[in-house]
Design an enzyme around this catalytic site. Structure first.
Site, PDB file in Angstrom:
ATOM      1  N   PRO A  34       0.829  -1.209   0.000  1.00 34.98           N
ATOM      2  CA  PRO A  34       0.000   0.000   0.000  1.00 34.98           C
ATOM      3  C   PRO A  34       0.862   1.256   0.000  1.00 34.98           C
ATOM      4  O   PRO A  34       1.966   1.272   0.562  1.00 34.98           O
ATOM      5  CB  PRO A  34      -0.796  -0.112   1.305  1.00 34.98           C
ATOM      6  CG  PRO A  34      -0.699  -1.547   1.713  1.00 34.98           C
ATOM      7  CD  PRO A  34       0.610  -2.042   1.198  1.00 34.98           C
ATOM      8  N   LYS A  35       0.350   2.303  -0.618  1.00 33.62           N
ATOM      9  CA  LYS A  35       1.036   3.601  -0.606  1.00 33.62           C
ATOM     10  C   LYS A  35       0.446   4.435   0.532  1.00 33.62           C
ATOM     11  O   LYS A  35      -0.681   4.902   0.453  1.00 33.62           O
ATOM     12  CB  LYS A  35       0.872   4.333  -1.942  1.00 33.62           C
ATOM     13  CG  LYS A  35       1.691   5.603  -2.024  1.00 33.62           C
ATOM     14  CD  LYS A  35       1.554   6.269  -3.381  1.00 33.62           C
ATOM     15  CE  LYS A  35       2.489   7.475  -3.469  1.00 33.62           C
ATOM     16  NZ  LYS A  35       2.209   8.495  -2.434  1.00 33.62           N
ATOM     17  N   TRP A  36       1.231   4.605   1.576  1.00 37.75           N
ATOM     18  CA  TRP A  36       0.759   5.300   2.774  1.00 37.75           C
ATOM     19  C   TRP A  36       0.778   6.806   2.552  1.00 37.75           C
ATOM     20  O   TRP A  36       1.664   7.335   1.876  1.00 37.75           O
ATOM     21  CB  TRP A  36       1.627   4.921   3.972  1.00 37.75           C
ATOM     22  CG  TRP A  36       1.499   3.466   4.288  1.00 37.75           C
ATOM     23  CD1 TRP A  36       2.216   2.437   3.732  1.00 37.75           C
ATOM     24  CD2 TRP A  36       0.559   2.864   5.161  1.00 37.75           C
ATOM     25  NE1 TRP A  36       1.789   1.237   4.226  1.00 37.75           N
ATOM     26  CE2 TRP A  36       0.768   1.467   5.110  1.00 37.75           C
ATOM     27  CE3 TRP A  36      -0.424   3.364   6.006  1.00 37.75           C
ATOM     28  CZ2 TRP A  36       0.021   0.572   5.868  1.00 37.75           C
ATOM     29  CZ3 TRP A  36      -1.176   2.480   6.760  1.00 37.75           C
ATOM     30  CH2 TRP A  36      -0.941   1.099   6.687  1.00 37.75           C
ATOM     31  N   ASP A 181      -3.340   6.155  -0.618  1.00 41.11           N
ATOM     32  CA  ASP A 181      -3.513   6.810  -1.913  1.00 41.11           C
ATOM     33  C   ASP A 181      -2.868   6.066  -3.080  1.00 41.11           C
ATOM     34  O   ASP A 181      -2.369   6.674  -4.012  1.00 41.11           O
ATOM     35  CB  ASP A 181      -3.014   8.258  -1.861  1.00 41.11           C
ATOM     36  CG  ASP A 181      -1.525   8.381  -1.575  1.00 41.11           C
ATOM     37  OD1 ASP A 181      -0.899   7.371  -1.243  1.00 41.11           O
ATOM     38  OD2 ASP A 181      -0.995   9.499  -1.690  1.00 41.11           O
ATOM     39  N   GLY A 182      -2.911   4.728  -3.048  1.00 42.88           N
ATOM     40  CA  GLY A 182      -2.431   3.969  -4.193  1.00 42.88           C
ATOM     41  C   GLY A 182      -1.630   2.751  -3.781  1.00 42.88           C
ATOM     42  O   GLY A 182      -1.754   2.243  -2.659  1.00 42.88           O
TER      43      GLY A 182
END
Length: 363
Positions: A34-36, A181-182
């Site tokens: 995950p993009k934190w 967010d991605g």
């Protein structure tokens, strides 16, 4: 402090790509995570000494005393981590709340550390004990990260990963509901390369039709050569009020000149502009209306030229931060077929909620 990797270190970066990359094209494959949505943060720990540094190597230690205390307890004596500091409110990451932590007053930092404590999620290991791991492939660094001795903590976490692109796609579609967010993709065979775009980031791309309500001049604008800096964008709320939602600012120099000529007729007759009273309260405010100062402004001139809100443009954006675009919106095209009054918040995509605690538990 005596570590095999010493500060300052610039973190490894990512380049944007469209869609989840095919692992088969990146032997020996990719690891997805995950993009934190927080502050990038490298942790340097030697015994009780803990230093936190930002993406641009500036110190963060004083702003997050609760994170420092948790890292001191949770981590082994000697290690260097790459990760992200974030603040969660309920089941979501809240970047605006995180920003409040960068404050000069120690008393306010202490208060916020108790009211809205930050957390740390690690996603890479640069050193452990006397071993420098930066030259090792990510597959090795990830294994060392997940097997190093750690004391369980409610503040310190290790991010979850997968090598399955189908799972990564599902994360991309669902985790945004928890404020992420991605997705990030890392080549399993890649060494840690400071300040190099070795990784890949996949972010959400959306469009919206917004109202043009003004512009600011470019920082290099002069009376002899005026240049447009940014377009000020708005959306109508449920009460019919035009709210400032963000800016669009990426233009060539020729386009900055031509836009000024194109928009000149809209400068007339703005006595009743919906943002016309900004000068009376040009101070920090939660809605960040044009012309107002905030702690990030640092005294910059934020005045703007109001335009009659008669033109609509389509812009690209990634996601929202409260009622505004999180990042600068990308100009797509003019929309002469749209009535400005039809441009409201109701057109924006509603993101389904997701349990942040579930993401952290799986890590």
């Amino acid at each position: 402090m005596d570590l095999p990797v010493m500060p300052p270190v610039q973190p490894m970066l990512a380049k944007s790509v469209k869609g989840i990359p095919d692992p088969a094209k990146h032997a020996p494959g990719l690891s997805f995570e995950p993009k934190w949505d927080g502050f990038r943060c490298l942790v340097f720990k030697d015994g009780d000494e803990v230093e936190l540094t930002s993406r641009n190597t500036k110190p963060l230690t004083r702003y997050f005393p609760e994170v420092v205390a948790a890292l001191r307890t949770a981590l082994p004596d000697k290690c260097v981590l790459d990760g992200e500091i974030f603040v969660a409110v309920g089941d979501r990451l809240e970047f605006e709340v995180l920003q409040e932590r960068i404050h000069p007053a120690a008393s306010r930092i202490t208060m916020l550390s108790e009211q809205t404590p930050a957390q740390y999620v690690a996603f890479d290991l640069l050193a452990i004990g006397d071993a420098n791991l930066m030259g090792e492939p990510f597959s090795v660094r990830r294994e060392r990260l997940t097997t190093m001795p750690m004391t369980p903590s409610e503040i310190v976490h290790v991010t979850r990963t997968t090598t399955d692109p189908v799972v990564a796609q599902s994360w991309f579609e669902t985790f945004e509901g928890a404020g992420l967010d991605g997705v990030i993709a890392k080549p399993l065979g890649a060494a840690y390369t400071p300040n190099q775009r070795t990784m890949f980031k996949i972010k959400h791309e959306r469009t919206a039709d917004v109202v043009l309500a003004g512009y600011r001049l470019h920082k290099n604008s002069t009376p002899a050569t005026p240049l447009l800096g940014s377009l000020l964008l708005g959306l109508y709320d449920a009460d019919g009020q035009l709210q400032h939602i963000g800016v669009s600012a990426s233009f060539t120099q020729a386009r900055r000149v031509s836009l000024l000529h194109e928009l000149k007729p809209l400068e007339d007759g703005c006595e009743n502009h919906p943002w016309g009273d900004w000068a009376a309260w040009a101070i920090a405010n939660p809605d960040r209306m044009p012309g107002t100062q905030s702690r990030w402004s640092q005294g910059k001139d934020l005045s703007f030229v109001p335009l009659r809100p008669e033109r609509v443009l389509e812009v690209g954006y990634d996601h929202m931060e409260g009622r505004r675009f999180r990042h600068t919106a990308q100009f797509k095209r003019w929309r002469p077929d749209r009535d400005p009054r039809s441009c409201g918040y109701d057109q924006l995509e509603e993101v389904a909620g997701y349990d942040l605690a579930e993401i952290l538990r799986a890590g």
